[in-house]
Design a protein around this motif. Sequence first.
Motif, mmCIF file in Angstrom:
data_model
loop_
_atom_site.group_PDB
_atom_site.id
_atom_site.type_symbol
_atom_site.label_atom_id
_atom_site.label_comp_id
_atom_site.label_asym_id
_atom_site.label_seq_id
_atom_site.Cartn_x
_atom_site.Cartn_y
_atom_site.Cartn_z
ATOM 1 N N CYS A 151 0.962 -1.082 0.605
ATOM 2 C CA CYS A 151 0.018 0.081 0.136
ATOM 3 C C CYS A 151 1.151 1.246 0.263
ATOM 4 N N LYS A 152 1.976 1.388 0.562
ATOM 5 C CA LYS A 152 2.807 2.400 1.135
ATOM 6 C C LYS A 152 3.853 2.408 -0.412
ATOM 7 N N GLY A 153 3.842 1.253 -1.029
ATOM 8 C CA GLY A 153 4.994 1.022 -1.728
ATOM 9 C C GLY A 153 6.331 1.144 -1.367
ATOM 10 N N LEU A 154 6.539 0.971 -0.186
ATOM 11 C CA LEU A 154 8.197 0.841 0.096
ATOM 12 C C LEU A 154 8.474 -0.548 -0.337
ATOM 13 N N ILE A 180 10.610 -6.982 11.454
ATOM 14 C CA ILE A 180 11.224 -6.172 10.493
ATOM 15 C C ILE A 180 12.130 -5.890 10.245
ATOM 16 N N GLN A 181 13.251 -5.967 11.119
ATOM 17 C CA GLN A 181 14.542 -5.999 10.870
ATOM 18 C C GLN A 181 15.444 -6.983 10.057
ATOM 19 N N GLU A 182 15.445 -8.099 9.890
ATOM 20 C CA GLU A 182 14.718 -8.997 8.695
ATOM 21 C C GLU A 182 14.384 -8.815 7.615
ATOM 22 N N VAL A 183 13.440 -8.041 7.689
ATOM 23 C CA VAL A 183 13.002 -7.863 5.780
ATOM 24 C C VAL A 183 13.202 -6.539 6.073
ATOM 25 N N LYS A 184 13.923 -5.009 6.987
ATOM 26 C CA LYS A 184 14.691 -4.130 6.229
ATOM 27 C C LYS A 184 15.714 -5.224 5.244
ATOM 28 N N GLN A 188 17.290 -3.929 2.106
ATOM 29 C CA GLN A 188 18.827 -3.151 2.009
ATOM 30 C C GLN A 188 17.630 -1.469 2.718
ATOM 31 N N ALA A 189 17.100 -1.943 3.183
ATOM 32 C CA ALA A 189 15.625 -0.556 3.147
ATOM 33 C C ALA A 189 16.125 -0.039 4.599
ATOM 34 N N TYR A 190 17.267 -0.015 4.629
ATOM 35 C CA TYR A 190 18.127 0.810 5.849
ATOM 36 C C TYR A 190 17.517 1.909 6.617
#
Length: 284
Positions: A151-154, A180-184, A188-190
């Motif tokens: 939804c947020k286009g992340l 959340i940390q694993e997905v980030k 590579q969405a640091y």
Amino acid sequence: MRDFLTVDRVANQIRLRRSTYTGTFLLVEGSSDKTFYQRFVDQLVCELVETSGKQRAIDILKNLEQSNFQGVLAIVDADFDRLETLLHTSHNLLCTDSHDLETILINSPAFNKVVVEFGSEEKIAQFNPEIRLVLLENGMSVGYLLWISKCKGLNLTFDGIKFSKFIDEQTLQIDELKLIQEVKNKSQAYSLRDEDLQQQLKSQKSNNYDPWQICCGHDLVEILSIGLRKVLGSNKAVDVEPNSLERSLRLAYEEIYFRQTQLYLDIRIWEINNQPFRVLRNDT
């Protein structure tokens, strides 16, 4: 452009096939879907076409419909469509009852058969909560985060995340911060803040949507796989790896279960409205 040409090419192949084949063309997303549906399809009067993805199935269907092609039906995963009130206008496009094919399998007696087959009777008895509900409760965290990303286009990456990094092997509970940390890290969405994603996750979960529309079946199977290695059973990881469990679920799924789904009824209605084309065997 290549995707468009490929869709166009597949649609034209179906048109050419029509010159020698008078039956129904059933478009499905992938190989596992084809394996599942061909058990219920009358293959003398219905030919399954694997399209390599949901959007491609929809695009091929639209391409054929533009030339008033008759006798084509597409079945795709619902994903989050029902929650987004996304309206598919084609009468030739049907969706799974729940999020995807795998959730249909898990929300059936096939699930109980697989748990009994791979689990330990003693360990299952000691695991007080109902296993299916535990999977849903924790799978929702992953499902909601995926939906937020969409939804947020992340553009967060969920393929290949390691569930063992954020799940408690004894309780099968998910640590949402570690998730959340694993997905980030995988994405590579640091630059995304943990606190912001946690707050969005909390906000979405407060809406209390139907978990069967939120949870992705593959995620539930991942959690089950971890459970069957320790808290629910004593299997080696290789013996209960997710792809193997999904195959077992498909094998354990009986025709009588399929007849109880809305999808089955929708296919029968499509057959009535599109005579003489048929999809299902008359004995299903």
